[in-house]
Structures are given as structure tokens and as C-alpha cells.
Scaffold this active site. Sequence first.
Site, PDB file in Angstrom:
ATOM      1  N   HIS A   1       0.923  -1.307   0.189  1.00 58.77           N
ATOM      2  CA  HIS A   1      -0.056   0.116   0.112  1.00 58.77           C
ATOM      3  C   HIS A   1       0.892   1.449  -0.041  1.00 58.77           C
ATOM      4  O   HIS A   1       2.145   1.208   0.220  1.00 58.77           O
ATOM      5  CB  HIS A   1      -0.910   0.068   1.313  1.00 58.77           C
TER       6      HIS A   1
ATOM      7  N   ASP B   1       0.780   5.038   1.992  1.00 60.42           N
ATOM      8  CA  ASP B   1       0.284   5.782   3.266  1.00 60.42           C
ATOM      9  C   ASP B   1      -0.580   7.091   2.706  1.00 60.42           C
ATOM     10  O   ASP B   1       0.031   7.704   1.952  1.00 60.42           O
ATOM     11  CB  ASP B   1       1.217   6.192   4.237  1.00 60.42           C
TER      12      ASP B   1
ATOM     13  N   HIS C   1       4.914   0.280  -0.103  1.00 62.53           N
ATOM     14  CA  HIS C   1       5.584  -0.611   0.836  1.00 62.53           C
ATOM     15  C   HIS C   1       4.822  -1.557   1.335  1.00 62.53           C
ATOM     16  O   HIS C   1       3.731  -1.792   1.144  1.00 62.53           O
ATOM     17  CB  HIS C   1       6.039   0.413   1.966  1.00 62.53           C
TER      18      HIS C   1
ATOM     19  N   ARG D   1       8.798  -8.834  15.931  1.00 62.40           N
ATOM     20  CA  ARG D   1       9.241  -7.524  15.565  1.00 62.40           C
ATOM     21  C   ARG D   1       8.097  -6.627  15.818  1.00 62.40           C
ATOM     22  O   ARG D   1       6.987  -6.733  15.712  1.00 62.40           O
ATOM     23  CB  ARG D   1       9.063  -7.820  13.849  1.00 62.40           C
TER      24      ARG D   1
HETATM   25  C1  LIG Z   1      -7.593  -1.222   4.647  1.00 59.61           C
HETATM   26  C2  LIG Z   1      -7.230  -0.223   5.007  1.00 59.61           C
HETATM   27  C3  LIG Z   1      -6.505  -0.066   6.326  1.00 59.61           C
HETATM   28  C4  LIG Z   1      -6.118   1.379   6.352  1.00 59.61           C
HETATM   29  C5  LIG Z   1      -7.592   2.023   6.035  1.00 59.61           C
HETATM   30  C6  LIG Z   1      -7.750   1.136   4.584  1.00 59.61           C
HETATM   31  O1  LIG Z   1      -9.247   1.051   4.436  1.00 59.61           O
HETATM   32  C7  LIG Z   1      -7.007   1.694   3.472  1.00 59.61           C
HETATM   33  C8  LIG Z   1      -5.928   2.576   4.051  1.00 59.61           C
HETATM   34  C9  LIG Z   1      -5.009   1.880   5.134  1.00 59.61           C
HETATM   35  C10 LIG Z   1      -4.279   2.690   5.839  1.00 59.61           C
HETATM   36  C11 LIG Z   1      -2.551   2.451   5.250  1.00 59.61           C
HETATM   37  C12 LIG Z   1      -1.668   3.392   6.096  1.00 59.61           C
HETATM   38  C13 LIG Z   1      -1.965   3.368   7.644  1.00 59.61           C
HETATM   39  C14 LIG Z   1      -3.478   3.499   8.130  1.00 59.61           C
HETATM   40  C15 LIG Z   1      -3.743   3.671   9.461  1.00 59.61           C
HETATM   41  C16 LIG Z   1      -4.060   4.464   7.066  1.00 59.61           C
HETATM   42  O2  LIG Z   1      -4.494   5.603   7.364  1.00 59.61           O
HETATM   43  O3  LIG Z   1      -4.463   4.205   5.898  1.00 59.61           O
HETATM   44  C17 LIG Z   1      -4.267   2.457   7.264  1.00 59.61           C
HETATM   45  C18 LIG Z   1      -5.618   2.162   7.731  1.00 59.61           C
HETATM   46  C19 LIG Z   1      -6.052   1.242   8.932  1.00 59.61           C
HETATM   47  O4  LIG Z   1      -5.133   0.449   9.146  1.00 59.61           O
HETATM   48  O5  LIG Z   1      -7.077   1.462   9.391  1.00 59.61           O
HETATM   49  O1  LIG Z   2       5.304  -2.618  10.235  1.00 55.79           O
HETATM   50  C1  LIG Z   2       5.629  -1.970   9.179  1.00 55.79           C
HETATM   51  O2  LIG Z   2       6.947  -2.199   8.865  1.00 55.79           O
HETATM   52  C2  LIG Z   2       4.794  -1.528   8.129  1.00 55.79           C
HETATM   53  C3  LIG Z   2       3.487  -1.195   8.366  1.00 55.79           C
HETATM   54  C4  LIG Z   2       2.715  -0.024   7.507  1.00 55.79           C
HETATM   55  O3  LIG Z   2       3.284   0.296   6.434  1.00 55.79           O
HETATM   56  C5  LIG Z   2       1.615   0.922   8.097  1.00 55.79           C
HETATM   57  O4  LIG Z   2       1.225   0.644   9.511  1.00 55.79           O
HETATM   58  O5  LIG Z   2       1.473   1.621   7.357  1.00 55.79           O
HETATM   59 FE   LIG Z   3       2.375   1.810   5.366  1.00 59.65          FE
END
Ligand SMILES: C=C1C[C@]23C[C@@]1(O)CC[C@H]2[C@@]12CCC[C@@](C)(C(=O)O1)[C@H]2[C@@H]3C(=O)O
Ligand SMILES: O=C(O)CCC(=O)C(=O)O
Ligand SMILES: [Fe+2]
Length: 354
Positions: free
Chosen positions: A218, A220, A275, A286
Amino acid sequence: MIPRLPSSNSYHHRLKSLRRNMVVQSPVPVRTKKTKAVGIPTLDLSLDRSIVSKLVVEACEDYGFFKVTNHGVPMEIISRLEDEGFRFFNKPAPDKQQAVPAGSFGYGSKNIGLHGDKGELEYLLLPTNPCSIVQTSNTISQEPKNFSSAANEYIKAVRELASEILDLVAEGLWLQDKYAFSKLITDVESDSILRFNHYPPLSSTPCKDDVEVGFGEHSDPQILTIFRSNDVGGLQIALRDGFWIPVPPDPTQFFVIVGDALRVLTNERFRSARHRAMANSTENSRMSIMYFGAPPLNTTISPLPQLVSSENPSLYKPFTWGDYKKAAYSLRLGDPRLHLFQASFISTNQIHIM
Ligand SMILES: C=C1C[C@]23C[C@@]1(O)CC[C@H]2[C@@]12CCC[C@@](C)(C(=O)O1)[C@H]2[C@@H]3C(=O)O
Ligand SMILES: O=C(O)CCC(=O)C(=O)O
Ligand SMILES: [Fe+2]
């Protein structure tokens, strides 16, 4: 305004040798299909500001990812929060499930987001606002004050680091407003998040050619992610050519990931690095700690006027961070989402049959 660059030979010589040294060899490459043992750009923040700002911009353009050394965050602050994180994940499952029960924040295990994404991890997701940290710490720790002070000190330190890096970015891009990016994440209403990811050792052996996923591919969505992990590896970054590079862990240093919002603000001059984390096949746990720097929900995200011209027209329609977050959270982890906001995107309800 035409940018003034220092013209001395020694400056150019230093810049060249820094560039040569910027990419360091990965000592222990974790090879999976389509991975390459390429180095990670590494920036020493104690070097001359005019040099670092140029190198930060180059790393954001070429990789959307880099490591920073001499970052100024005391190791004591880092270790305190890491200890608190391990203390939490070592608790029995029912105790962890009680943490921060409301909304999309809190404890999760194996399920990422709400749309069926799975991973070999457990995590704790928290808003970074100091008051909510104090409130939620009651459900996280038996000694809530220890947790809240460790988390709040860490958040303050990494927010300052993120803000410093964003100021370097603004300087490297020769923006008039040196705080154009940093002011978005330092706002008191900032929607920034703190996340602990815990990858316990995998009990079963993965099938041949089938590498189990810790945290799927994905980008961020936010502006900038600042993260570190303990000494167990697993993170990989995608290069432009689709190859993945393993990121050797470095517990005393921080890594920086450009998020989608910064990619839009720079009108695609920067990449938001895709990433993923591999499942943990070592004997030790980890743990990564991620700080996702985000603006307030009502902030408009659109390419900065200085980065838009007739040769480089704006690639995005203006949208709010809240709009983007909503779109991202309604999709799966690896789904593309930025195209929904592209200037050339026509949504189906805009198509009228004449
Ligand atoms: C599948 C998902 C997890 C995520 C929310 C989402 O619908 C798509 C974006 C995902 C992500 C990736 C980076 C960190 C995170 C906290 C964010 O802001 O977007 C996660 C979301 C999550 O884990 O809830
Ligand atoms: O834990 C990791 O090394 C990656 C996790 C990550 O990409 C995320 O939390 O958005
Ligand atoms: Fe991430």
C-alpha cells in the site's frame, strides 16, 4: 524568483560525494520474488542545511522513502515507548481486546481495515492528540501514566522531526513559505495517528514460493510517515520499476515515507512509496512504531501554486483531507485511490448520455 545556489567548487564536490554515499548497501537482503539488493537513501540531518534540503528533495522524487541519521530524538524516548509497546502486546488476548474499544482506533489482530485485508500481525492504532492519549492509556496499561507520558513525549519528538523534514522539503523546493508543509501537521487539529505493529514469529513454515504477508502492499494516505522498528527486519519498498527492496532494520534511526497527500501537494513531483511488511519468520518478535503526519480534516489538499505552471498543469482537483481519508478508508489496503481526485478523472455520475 530565480533561486540562488552557492557556486563554490567545494560545494559541488561535497554534494557529489554525498550523493555517492547516499545509497548504502543493504547488509542482509531478504530475497523474495522480484526483490533487488539495492541500498536505501540515507540522509545525515546534521550536515549543512542547503545540502540536506537538496538531498531530501531528490530522495522524495526518486524513492519517496529514505532513512535519517542524527535525527535528534533521544534514544531514551524511543526505548521507553518501545518497552510500553511490548508490555502491551505481551498481555493476554482478552486484555488487549479491551484497548480503546470505540471507532476505528484501538487494538486489532490479523484484520487490517474493514474490507477483508489480512496480515500476520496485531496492532494498536491511536489518535496523537495528547488528551486522547491520556484517556486511552487507561485501557492500554496498568500504569496509564507511564504509557501516556512515554507516548506523548515520543509523539512530540517525532512530530518535531517530521516538521523539520517538511521544512527541509520546502527549502529544497525553494518555496517562499518555508512552513507550507510543516504547518499542516503541527496544527492542533491535526489528524495524525500513532500505530504500533507487532509481528510475532510465524509458527507455521510458509509453503515454498508463498511468502506470507505481514502487512500488504500500500501507500500511506497522509503527508509523511516517520517510523522505526526493533532489530527484526520485514519492511520492503517498491522501486519505480516494480522491484522490491528490503529495508534493513536500524533501531536507533528513523525512516521516512512520503504519503499520498504530499505527492498531491507537490503535483506529483514526489512519489508516495508503496511498501509492505513480510511476515516475521525469525524467532524474535518484530515491532514497528509508525507516526502518520496528517493535516486537520478540513484542510484543502491541492498542488501548491508554485509547483503548477502552463508546462506543469495541476494534476488534481482540490479536495479536503477528510474527503481523501474517507475514500481511502472505503477501499482495500492496496487499492489505487488517487486517480479519483485527478483533474482528468470523470466519475460515472458526470457522464450524461445526450
Ligand atoms: C484497508 C485499510 C487499512 C487502512 C484503511 C484502509 O481502508 C485503506 C488505508 C489503510 C491505511 C494504510 C496506512 C495506515 C492507516 C492507518 C491509514 O491511514 O491508511 C491504514 C488504515 C487502517 O489500518 O485502518
Ligand atoms: O510495520 C511495518 O513495517 C509497515 C507497516 C505499515 O506500512 C503501516 O502501518 O502503514
Ligand atoms: Fe504503511
